[in-house]
Design a protein around this motif. Sequence first.
Motif, PDB file in Angstrom:
ATOM      1  N   ASP A   3       4.447   4.936 -11.431  1.00  0.00           N
ATOM      2  CA  ASP A   3       3.703   3.755 -10.716  1.00  0.00           C
ATOM      3  C   ASP A   3       2.135   4.153 -10.514  1.00  0.00           C
ATOM      4  O   ASP A   3       1.875   5.198 -10.447  1.00  0.00           O
ATOM      5  CB  ASP A   3       4.267   3.752  -9.204  1.00  0.00           C
ATOM      6  N   ASP A  17      -2.971   7.178 -10.431  1.00  0.00           N
ATOM      7  CA  ASP A  17      -1.789   7.594  -9.743  1.00  0.00           C
ATOM      8  C   ASP A  17      -1.481   6.655  -8.477  1.00  0.00           C
ATOM      9  O   ASP A  17      -2.337   7.155  -7.605  1.00  0.00           O
ATOM     10  CB  ASP A  17      -1.509   9.127  -9.835  1.00  0.00           C
ATOM     11  N   GLN A  19       0.424   7.844  -6.031  1.00  0.00           N
ATOM     12  CA  GLN A  19       0.653   8.870  -4.920  1.00  0.00           C
ATOM     13  C   GLN A  19      -0.787   9.092  -4.424  1.00  0.00           C
ATOM     14  O   GLN A  19      -0.842   9.717  -3.304  1.00  0.00           O
ATOM     15  CB  GLN A  19       1.291  10.044  -5.670  1.00  0.00           C
ATOM     16  N   LEU A  20      -1.872   8.887  -5.096  1.00  0.00           N
ATOM     17  CA  LEU A  20      -3.124   9.504  -4.496  1.00  0.00           C
ATOM     18  C   LEU A  20      -3.847   8.515  -3.633  1.00  0.00           C
ATOM     19  O   LEU A  20      -4.836   8.679  -2.912  1.00  0.00           O
ATOM     20  CB  LEU A  20      -3.971   9.668  -5.943  1.00  0.00           C
ATOM     21  N   ARG A  22      -3.823   6.206  -0.486  1.00  0.00           N
ATOM     22  CA  ARG A  22      -3.110   6.087   1.029  1.00  0.00           C
ATOM     23  C   ARG A  22      -3.123   4.586   1.177  1.00  0.00           C
ATOM     24  O   ARG A  22      -2.194   4.182   1.532  1.00  0.00           O
ATOM     25  CB  ARG A  22      -3.911   6.882   1.688  1.00  0.00           C
ATOM     26  N   VAL A  76      -5.482   9.850  -0.512  1.00  0.00           N
ATOM     27  CA  VAL A  76      -4.811  10.607   0.260  1.00  0.00           C
ATOM     28  C   VAL A  76      -5.446  12.123   0.584  1.00  0.00           C
ATOM     29  O   VAL A  76      -6.136  12.358  -0.369  1.00  0.00           O
ATOM     30  CB  VAL A  76      -3.132  11.048  -0.092  1.00  0.00           C
TER      31      VAL A  76
END
Length: 163
Positions: A3, A17, A19-20, A22, A76
């Motif tokens: 994703d 990414d 996941q990085l 927030r 994040v």
Amino acid sequence: MIDVVEFGLGQELYAMDIQLAREIVEMMPITHIPRSPDYIAGIMNLRGEITTVIDLKRLIQIQGTPGSSQKIIVLVAEATGGSNLGIIVDDVHSVIQVAESDIELMDEGISSGVHAFVKGIIKVAKAEDDRKRADGKGQQGTGLILWIDIKKILEDLVRRSQP
């Protein structure tokens, strides 16, 4: 499947990414910090948290005027060494899932300069690329998205700022 957040900078599409990220917020007032490097846009108060904002376009030296709907991707803390940090992008298009077979990873030995920050090249389906052009969000219709390594960019930034 991977994703990624797809966003625009200048005339190109980029991804990072998921996941990085927030959160993604609309552009808001930013207080300029005197004598700071040009890639630091300033600081903002995001719901009581002081967040440093970086102009990603200036940081990685991409030409072009700001987009009409600039957004700030708040990263994040793990990606920023514990700091509150946001990056300005011209526009956030979507979150997409990419099959690993549609990604060409960059070879570290060949990469240099800005290519050192490109994690890979994502090939999007031609039909998907045409959809983006039809709704005005596509840029050049190349079918390619540069997958940048935000963590590596920030690590390099910290390394450069240390004596």
